[in-house]
Scaffold this active site. Structure first.
Site, short mmCIF file in Angstrom:
data_model
loop_
_atom_site.label_atom_id
_atom_site.label_comp_id
_atom_site.label_asym_id
_atom_site.label_seq_id
_atom_site.Cartn_x
_atom_site.Cartn_y
_atom_site.Cartn_z
N CYS A 118 0.81 -1.23 0.00
CA CYS A 118 0.00 0.00 0.00
C CYS A 118 0.84 1.27 0.00
O CYS A 118 0.32 2.36 -0.24
CB CYS A 118 -0.95 0.01 1.19
SG CYS A 118 -2.12 -1.35 1.13
N HIS A 247 -2.89 7.41 2.45
CA HIS A 247 -3.39 6.13 1.94
C HIS A 247 -4.75 5.84 2.57
O HIS A 247 -4.94 6.03 3.77
CB HIS A 247 -2.38 5.02 2.27
CG HIS A 247 -2.91 3.65 2.04
ND1 HIS A 247 -3.52 3.29 0.86
CD2 HIS A 247 -2.95 2.55 2.84
CE1 HIS A 247 -3.90 2.03 0.95
NE2 HIS A 247 -3.57 1.57 2.14
N ASN A 277 -10.01 0.15 0.40
CA ASN A 277 -8.55 0.26 0.33
C ASN A 277 -8.09 -0.30 -1.02
O ASN A 277 -8.18 -1.51 -1.26
CB ASN A 277 -7.94 -0.54 1.50
CG ASN A 277 -6.43 -0.52 1.52
OD1 ASN A 277 -5.79 -0.14 0.55
ND2 ASN A 277 -5.86 -0.95 2.63
N1 ACO Z 1 -17.83 -7.74 10.87
C1 ACO Z 1 -18.15 -7.93 12.16
N2 ACO Z 1 -17.25 -8.17 13.11
C2 ACO Z 1 -15.96 -8.19 12.75
C3 ACO Z 1 -15.53 -7.99 11.42
C4 ACO Z 1 -16.54 -7.75 10.46
N3 ACO Z 1 -16.27 -7.53 9.16
N4 ACO Z 1 -14.19 -8.07 11.36
C5 ACO Z 1 -13.76 -8.31 12.62
N5 ACO Z 1 -14.84 -8.40 13.45
C6 ACO Z 1 -14.85 -8.65 14.88
C7 ACO Z 1 -13.62 -9.37 15.36
O1 ACO Z 1 -13.74 -10.76 15.15
C8 ACO Z 1 -13.63 -9.01 16.83
O2 ACO Z 1 -14.56 -9.84 17.48
P1 ACO Z 1 -14.25 -10.37 18.98
O3 ACO Z 1 -14.17 -9.14 19.83
O4 ACO Z 1 -15.43 -11.24 19.25
O5 ACO Z 1 -12.94 -11.12 18.87
C9 ACO Z 1 -14.20 -7.60 16.84
O6 ACO Z 1 -14.85 -7.40 15.56
C10 ACO Z 1 -13.16 -6.51 17.00
O7 ACO Z 1 -12.08 -6.82 16.13
P2 ACO Z 1 -10.86 -5.86 15.97
O8 ACO Z 1 -9.86 -6.51 15.05
O9 ACO Z 1 -10.39 -5.40 17.31
O10 ACO Z 1 -11.56 -4.62 15.23
P3 ACO Z 1 -10.93 -3.26 14.84
O11 ACO Z 1 -11.75 -2.17 15.38
O12 ACO Z 1 -9.44 -3.22 15.04
O13 ACO Z 1 -11.16 -3.23 13.25
C11 ACO Z 1 -9.93 -3.58 11.23
C12 ACO Z 1 -10.59 -4.23 12.44
C13 ACO Z 1 -11.01 -2.84 10.46
C14 ACO Z 1 -9.31 -4.65 10.37
C15 ACO Z 1 -8.85 -2.57 11.71
O14 ACO Z 1 -8.01 -3.19 12.65
C16 ACO Z 1 -8.00 -2.02 10.60
O15 ACO Z 1 -8.48 -1.28 9.77
N6 ACO Z 1 -6.70 -2.34 10.59
C17 ACO Z 1 -5.78 -1.81 9.61
C18 ACO Z 1 -5.92 -2.47 8.30
C19 ACO Z 1 -5.04 -1.75 7.29
O16 ACO Z 1 -4.78 -0.58 7.41
N7 ACO Z 1 -4.51 -2.39 6.31
C20 ACO Z 1 -3.70 -1.57 5.41
C21 ACO Z 1 -2.61 -2.19 4.90
S1 ACO Z 1 -3.12 -3.31 3.66
C22 ACO Z 1 -1.78 -3.59 2.64
O17 ACO Z 1 -0.73 -3.11 2.83
C23 ACO Z 1 -1.99 -4.56 1.54
#
Ligand code: ACO
Length: 320
Positions: A118, A247, A277
């Site tokens: 990314c 990004h 993304n």
């Molecule tokens: N729908 C419902 N629930 C979900 C989903 C979903 N789509 N995805 C995860 N959950 C759940 C999890 O299982 C977890 O449940 P639990 O508490 O029972 O274990 C709960 O939601 C909270 O999960 P978290 O991972 O703590 O959620 P968070 O608020 O961190 O959001 C996310 C997750 C959106 C992935 C976030 O961490 C994020 O955006 N991270 C960065 C990703 C990124 O920037 N990637 C860029 C680089 S990509 C590249 O370089 C190719």
């Protein structure tokens, strides 16, 4: 061989596949909801490329590139170099950049790909800047092109909801106006964090894996640090920045970085609501939206920052 004093972005173009997938569609096959995706990520929809042989990164990238070339008032034969940032290349080789070259007829250009996930667009414009300043051509085409939908595990609700397909391109042109163009860039990587975001090239399971929380934490820290470095390096103070184009990974990451940098919300450009993304395509896609509104004029100063798998981070300060 002409050695230019600076290199500036003179045009931008983008292309996304027609097919749109809204959040609600995930509810049909995953334990998720439109509400969860929107509030946790800011994403409402994304474009998904058809799964045919013809639609590859080079296809999306060529279409975006052609817009950028035409907007720069150039012909394909005027392009001296093509750099394509992608983690979803058509092939290991030939490079996606070479495929774009052949497709567009940029017969005078050298062409190669850059792998920084990314962060790829910021890495590619940094390389283009260096090539132009060292006399390797006047017009370098930088393309970010991705068909990420093919790398996703569609049963993993924490990753597949985040991404979309698309391409963006800019023409970077050598000039002799000191104090304009790409003023400074900063690149950094931390390979020890490689396992928090990976897409294996070999093995049975070749889909993206991500420790979302970890990526989130490091993204905020590393993009903020890189942005501060590039501000210092270019002698830019907060008030000089007209637009912050990060990004487009997650609206909460963008807000946290903007808060750390104390950039007011009206200067922060976001469009991930519509595209998700799109990795290396996300910055040029967002830049084009600002460009199309006529908000990029001579003297407009823009801060780019991006982080991706590697972990690789980059920031650039650009004056139009
Ligand atoms: N729908 C419902 N629930 C979900 C989903 C979903 N789509 N995805 C995860 N959950 C759940 C999890 O299982 C977890 O449940 P639990 O508490 O029972 O274990 C709960 O939601 C909270 O999960 P978290 O991972 O703590 O959620 P968070 O608020 O961190 O959001 C996310 C997750 C959106 C992935 C976030 O961490 C994020 O955006 N991270 C960065 C990703 C990124 O920037 N990637 C860029 C680089 S990509 C590249 O370089 C190719």
């Amino acid at each position: 061989m002409t050695n230019f004093k600076s290199a500036k972005i003179v045009s931008v173009g983008s292309y996304v596949p027609e097919n749109v997938m809204v959040n609600k569609e995930f509810e049909k096959f995953l334990d998720t909801s439109d509400e969860w995706i929107t509030t946790r990520t800011g994403i409402r929809k994304r474009h998904i490329a058809p799964r045919d042989q013809l639609t590859a990164a080079s296809d999306l990238g060529s279409r975006a590139a052609m817009v950028a070339i035409e907007r720069a008032g150039l012909e394909p034969g005027d392009i001296d170099g093509i750099i394509c940032a992608t983690f979803t290349p058509d092939n290991f080789f030939p490079s996606t950049a070479c495929s774009i070259q052949a497709r567009l007829g940029c017969s005078s250009a050298y062409a190669f790909d850059v792998s920084a996930a990314c962060a790829g667009f910021v890495y590619a414009i940094t390389i283009a800047n260096g090539l132009i300043l060292s006399g390797r051509g006047k017009n370098v085409l930088v393309v970010g092109a991705e068909v990420i939908s093919r790398t996703l595990d569609w049963t993993d609700r924490s990753t597949c909801i985040l991404f979309g397909d698309g391409a963006g391109a800019v023409v970077i042109q050598g000039c002799n106006d000191v104090g304009q163009g790409i003023l400074a860039t900063h690149l950094a990587s931390d390979g020890s964090l490689g396992n928090i975001l990976e897409l294996p090239a070999w093995g049975e399971k070749r889909t993206m894996k991500m420790k979302g929380n970890e990526v989130f934490k490091h993204a905020v820290r590393m993009m903020s640090e890189a942005s501060i470095k590039v501000m210092k390096c270019s002698g830019t103070v907060l008030d000089d920045i007209n637009f912050f184009i990060p990004h487009q990974a997650n609206i909460r990451i963008i807000q946290a970085v903007a808060d750390q940098l104390q950039i007011p919300v009206e200067k922060v450009v976001t469009n991930l609501e519509h595209y998700g993304n799109t990795s290396s395509a996300s910055i040029p896609l967002a830049l084009e939206e600002v460009w199309n509104k006529g908000a990029i004029v001579e003297g407009t100063r823009v801060l780019f920052t991006a982080l991706g798998g590697g972990i690789a981070v980059g920031s650039a300060m650009v004056q139009f």
